[in-house]
Design an enzyme around this catalytic site. Sequence first.
Site: not given
Length: 361
Positions: A69, A71, A100, A130-131, A159, A333
């Site tokens: 992903h 984003d 990430d 995705e987030e 991932e 994150h």
Amino acid sequence: MSLDLTATSIDLTRQLVDIPSVSGDEGPIADLVEAALAGATHLEVIRDGDAIVARTDLGRARRVVIAGHLDTVPINGNVPSHVETDEAGETVLWGRGTTDMKAGVAVQLKLAVELAEPAVDLTWIWYDHEEVAASLNGLGRIARNRPDLLAGDFAILGEPSNGRIEGGCNGTVRVRVTARGVRSHSARAWMGVNAVHGLAPALAKLAAYEPAIVPVDGLDYRESLNAVEIGGGVATNVIPDKAWMLVNYRFAPDKSAAEAIAFLEEFFAGYEVVVDDAADGARPGLDAPLAQEFVRAVGVEAGPKYGWTDVARFAALGVPAVNYGPGDPSLAHKDDERVPVAQITDCEEALRAWLTGAITA
């Protein structure tokens, strides 16, 4: 501005990290990815919203899908990227998305343009949203609009996994558990029924519960069952007539989301239980021939993925899938998000070797 796909995967990671792409604002980075792939004549490039699909059509007997992903979660003073040497002498790349999962995306982009004659046909997917809410997920949108683009014999999701292979993923269910009561003045509490107190037995049962460790196809998945939010009350002089809590159940992929919901309804018998969100997990998929070849080629022992990831979307389409990418998932994150540059290089080398020589088409 453009992406230089001839750069090292480390430098390409920095390029990607320095392009803000918080969920909902992936358009600019998707434009750059699409433009960078335009010169790769061995790839058919397809755009779906802010998702980019690039695939070979070489007539190989088997097809591998590799996805990541674009984003990130919101930036908090951690862009642009920078490189440091940590106390152990390891070179580390810092910045939002390093773990990430822009390091994984960098590896994928570099290999996509360089591997014109892979041993299998390849579908590369870089997707948006995705987030955030699952209903917005770009891979889910492609699965609805063009499920043929996700078809393959095996899939890899980039991932972060510390450069190890993580098979499948746990499923997740979130329910709202509600207790009802009767309002009254707090000075005459005996005339009411306190709904907040009514949640106490459910909380005690949760606190005493020991989540299972469930073996699935040779991997041990740890489950978890937790209250994650709680609320109730009317005013400081009123006995509350309603109280609620959100409970998250991360369940092993030996059961479906429907079975997990049924467990929660029985566990909280006597309470109102309403499903807030649910997603099936994915079995490891390590019994697939391509998965076994991949594990041997990478040379690491496979483990379980405890969190939910988009491998479940591939599993729902009958495509066995694993998680494999650079970066520590526990740093995803976080504001000190970072990735050892050696992991980026190692993942690139392992994927390159496997896709070019470890498989006989």
